[in-house]
Design an enzyme around this catalytic site. Structure first.
Site, PDB file in Angstrom:
ATOM      1  N   ASP A  75      -0.213 -13.819   8.854  1.00  0.00           N
ATOM      2  CA  ASP A  75      -0.650 -12.462   8.380  1.00  0.00           C
ATOM      3  C   ASP A  75      -2.130 -12.270   8.275  1.00  0.00           C
ATOM      4  O   ASP A  75      -2.714 -13.341   8.490  1.00  0.00           O
ATOM      5  CB  ASP A  75       0.097 -12.057   7.074  1.00  0.00           C
ATOM      6  CG  ASP A  75       0.635 -10.469   7.113  1.00  0.00           C
ATOM      7  OD1 ASP A  75      -0.229  -9.804   7.381  1.00  0.00           O
ATOM      8  OD2 ASP A  75       1.741 -10.129   7.017  1.00  0.00           O
ATOM      9  N   HIS A 128      -1.876  -7.307  11.819  1.00  0.00           N
ATOM     10  CA  HIS A 128      -1.738  -8.376  10.857  1.00  0.00           C
ATOM     11  C   HIS A 128      -2.219  -9.880  11.335  1.00  0.00           C
ATOM     12  O   HIS A 128      -1.543 -10.924  11.054  1.00  0.00           O
ATOM     13  CB  HIS A 128      -0.124  -8.530  10.406  1.00  0.00           C
ATOM     14  CG  HIS A 128       0.081  -7.373   9.439  1.00  0.00           C
ATOM     15  ND1 HIS A 128      -0.278  -7.250   8.510  1.00  0.00           N
ATOM     16  CD2 HIS A 128       1.148  -6.391   9.920  1.00  0.00           C
ATOM     17  CE1 HIS A 128       0.312  -6.002   7.894  1.00  0.00           C
ATOM     18  NE2 HIS A 128       1.186  -5.552   8.731  1.00  0.00           N
ATOM     19  N   GLU A 179       3.126  -2.219  11.817  1.00  0.00           N
ATOM     20  CA  GLU A 179       1.689  -1.894  11.027  1.00  0.00           C
ATOM     21  C   GLU A 179       0.461  -2.168  11.922  1.00  0.00           C
ATOM     22  O   GLU A 179      -0.248  -2.861  11.480  1.00  0.00           O
ATOM     23  CB  GLU A 179       1.758  -2.326   9.709  1.00  0.00           C
ATOM     24  CG  GLU A 179       2.943  -2.076   8.815  1.00  0.00           C
ATOM     25  CD  GLU A 179       2.638  -2.385   7.400  1.00  0.00           C
ATOM     26  OE1 GLU A 179       3.296  -1.688   6.577  1.00  0.00           O
ATOM     27  OE2 GLU A 179       2.275  -3.661   7.306  1.00  0.00           O
TER      28      GLU A 179
END
Ligand SMILES: [Zn+2]
Length: 767
Positions: free
Chosen positions: A192, A262, A326
């Site tokens: 991440d 990420h 995301e």
């Protein structure tokens, strides 16, 4: 069941007899009691497994170890099938599903049968959980037949080891906890923005540089940092060791490499993989970074191919998780390489998707093809539906159940992990001040327990695509394994019945009664667990027939609940709860359980009556479906919320006003209407902009009696509960329209500027 055995319980000198109880978690599908002699487990009992079967030997060893740990009785394993007094493990349930098992208990033997070693393992878990956790010389097993099989094939738990890192031993302990709850899939979130945590031999800088961050923000992106370098990663050998450890416990590990967003862990190590070339830094904060992989760059595609190639060499899992969540498209919009890729692929923006969303779909499909070619399948977060889903992808529905519903309708497989219920990084209690700091939200044990993974809006055929459910544990605010355990236990016990048991068998108060023995195993293993179930919980229901708020008090055992209604602190001499409390005037409820010297946390709640309490109410504009909870009657239930808008005390509208019509049932003199609003600006939850009251005698003609506008919120206005009250000259009215204006335009200082705001209201009081 078990009368024959109960008569035998006694303690004398060095001998201690205890009795097994099959009412375990998850509850077996079928428990048939027999009226014959029980089976006595003592040190003469052997555990018999089929010769030459390594897995069954391990199963036998597990059972032997569990028995020793839980009651101190030493048992030995053998392949001698002629052993008379034995627990026999057999692969003779040929027709059954692979994870199903049967246990038959008679005076001579306990026979655990299954079609596969997996099923035997779950039979062993049930046996183990039925044994009390106390030192005993014998354990009596009531004669019975148990038939059991799981409801869902996919029973997952996730752990984020990026935001905070957990050692190999800690991950193994986590896996032990999953095994205890019949979980068969561990979703391991390995990379991440805050770090890259798995060795990739071809790209050594991923761990040399990408696994380390300079320091970590304190709290929720406060701008204050701890100044302590943080890092950690697993070598491939360590990963293999963990994979084997999990496999022994019939748990498959799905590794996740989160892409194309990420990725700051990788980008600091190899900045050429980003759109701008960097420099990038492994993130010290939480949230969503706009720096993502450059999909226009051929090096990026090669990088992904290389990483996935090494990954599948370490992880035998059929599924590989490739994230997809995301991923802001801002850098792609400005990047010549990404734009060139969009042009060369002929990706266009239309009314459904932007060209950049299609670029992400292209990328996910690219990763999927790499994996499909090697016999693997991908899982992605529900954002992979945006821009068109990769052909064979399984969707992990996290933002709500909607993504999962959409995917199932498109005939894609789905795993339900909605953050509304299954994010175990969320608070588990309404009293958030008494809890360790958490990301937010609210999911109590009960809320988890009562949730169902199968949306009613799907056909039977579509429902078959819902493979199961999983809870996620993101660790921004969870730095230690003890804290992880606190967040997971006992919510995982609730989840495991969601994953395993038949829905018609689920019953929350029965579940609560069955949990103490499982908690005994938590204690034995020194697992840290949340103790809210030992406290008093209250069920409130509006009884408009009697004009009362009916309160049911509950705790997990038979310990007496002491309560007061005047706000005074309850003591062992306060009234003992025996039946539903019928409250018809203002009351300050306090309730507590004393167990020996130990008092539970005190339940504190307030019931406030006004002229509108329990009166018929209807909504004149739609409530927001996600936050409607028990619906519009929440506004007249006499109960108020705290600053957490997700507790069910608050209901919301989004995009329209909250207009309600209350029938006071007879002409009544009124002169005041009050509401309270919950504000959490970061979550787009804003104050009301207006309040207007109209009254009527006949329900036809309405007169406005009061109206007030409220200013837009400023950046520095506090979050929390805001009260609004309108007073007016006394009027006679039977019907009262209360119209609460919501924020239609988030202000310029807000990250959601121009959007609408949520409006949360907990109560309308009329006096
Ligand atoms: Zn780019």
């Amino acid at each position: 069941m078990g009368l024959l055995c109960l008569s035998l319980i006694f303690t004398s000198g060095a001998t201690k007899k205890s009795v097994a109880n099959y009412q375990v978690i998850p509850l077996p599908n079928e428990i048939i009691a027999h009226k014959s002699q029980c089976f006595t487990l003592d040190k003469s009992v052997k555990i018999v497994y089929p010769a030459g079967n390594e897995k069954m030997l391990k199963n036998a060893d597990f059972l032997s170890q569990y028995i020793k740990d839980q009651c101190g009785i030493e048992t030995y394993t053998t392949t001698d099938s002629k052993t008379k007094k034995a627990i026999v493990l057999r692969l003779d349930l040929k027709e059954a599903a692979p994870e199903a098992y049967r246990i038959v208990v008679n005076a001579q033997q306990i026979i655990v049968s299954a079609a596969s070693e997996n099923g035997i393992f779950y039979g062993i878990q049930t046996l183990r959980k039925s044994i009390p956790t106390e030192k005993s010389t014998t354990v009596e097993f009531p004669a019975a037949t148990l038939n059991d099989a799981p409801r869902f094939p996919y029973r997952g738990m996730h752990l984020d080891v990026v935001r905070h890192f957990f050692s190999v031993d800690e991950v193994k302990t986590y896996i032990d906890i999953l095994a205890l709850h019949n979980v068969n899939t561990f979703h391991w979130h390995l990379t991440d923005d805050q770090g890259w945590r798995i060795e990739i031999k071809k790209y050594p800088l991923l761990t040399e540089i990408g696994s380390k961050r300079a320091e970590t923000v304190i709290g929720r992106n406060t701008g204050v940092y701890d100044g302590i370098p943080y890092g950690g990663f697993y070598t491939q050998d360590e990963c293999r060791e963990i994979v084997a450890y999990a496999a022994d416990r019939y748990i498959n590990i799905i590794p996740e490499i989160d892409m194309p967003g990420h990725m700051l862990g990788a980008l600091e190590a190899y900045p050429e993989l980003g759109c701008t070339g960097g420099p990038y830094k492994v993130w010290r904060i939480w949230g969503i970074s706009e720096d993502v992989l450059c999909v226009g760059n051929d090096k990026t595609l090669k990088f992904i191919e290389d990483v996935l190639t090494e990954l599948i060499d370490v992880f035998p899992s059929k599924y590989i998780h490739i994230g997809g969540d995301e991923c802001p498209k801002t850098s792609w919009k400005k990047c010549p390489k990404c734009q060139a890729r969009i042009t060369s692929l002929g990706l266009v923006t239309d009314e459904h998707h932007t060209a950049e969303e299609r670029l992400q779909s292209y990328f996910m499909a690219y990763a999927e093809k790499l994996l499909n070619d090697k016999g693997r399948k991908i899982i992605g977060w529900d954002e992979i539906l945006e821009g068109g889903i990769a052909p064979n992808a399984t969707v992990m529905s996290w933002r709500s159940m909607e993504g999962g519903i959409e995917a199932a309708k498109l005939h894609h497989d789905v795993i339900m992990t909605p953050n509304s219920h299954l994010y175990f990084d969320h608070y588990q209690s309404i009293d958030t001040e008494l809890e360790p700091y958490a990301i937010g939200g609210y999911s109590s044990v009960r809320k988890v327990y009562e949730w169902d993974p199968l949306p009613a809006s799907l056909t039977n055929e579509e429902q078959k695509h819902i493979l199961g459910a999983q809870a996620n544990v993101w660790t921004e605010y969870i730095a230690t394994l003890k804290h992880v355990q606190y967040m997971v236990l006992p919510r995982l016990a609730a989840l495991c019945e969601v994953q395993w048991s038949k829905p018609e068998q689920k019953n929350y108060s029965n579940f609560v009664k069955r949990i103490p023995n499982l908690i005994g195993i938590y204690k034995l293993n020194n697992y840290n667990y949340a103790r809210h179930l030992f406290d008093v919980s209250a069920d409130f229901s509006s009884n408009s027939n009697d004009g009362t708020v009916d309160v049911k008090l509950l705790t997990l055992d038979k310990a007496p609940i002491h309560f007061t209604l005047d706000g005074s602190e309850p003591t062992p001499s306060s009234a003992v709860y025996s039946d539903i409390l019928k409250i018809k005037q203002n009351a300050e409820l306090r309730a507590v359980v004393f167990r020996g010297q130990e008092a539970s946390r005190i339940l504190k709640d307030e019931i406030l009556f006004s002229k509108s309490t329990l009166k018929p109410i209807k909504t004149l504009q739609p409530l927001n479906e996600k936050y409607m909870f028990n619906g519009i009657t929440t506004l007249v239930d006499g109960l108020h919320g705290n600053k957490n808008y997700k507790t069910g005390r608050w209901i919301a509208v989004y995009g329209n006003d909250m207009n309600a019509l209350i029938d006071l049932e007879k002409s009544t003199t009124i002169q005041e209407v009050a509401i309270s609003v919950c504000v959490d600006k970061g979550a787009w939850v804003f104050d009301a902009r207006s309040l207007s009251i109209e009254t009527s005698i006949d329900g036809v003609t309405y007169n406005r009696v009061a109206m007030e506008n409220y200013p837009p919120m400023k950046k520095d206005d506090a979050n929390g509960v805001i009260a609004h009250k309108l007073s007016f000259s006394p009027v006679e009215a039977r019907y009262v329209k209360v119209m609460i204006g919501s924020e239609q335009l988030l202000p310029d200082w807000h990250s959601g500027k121009g959007s609408k705001g949520f409006l949360f209201v907990d109560e309308i009081t009329i006096n």
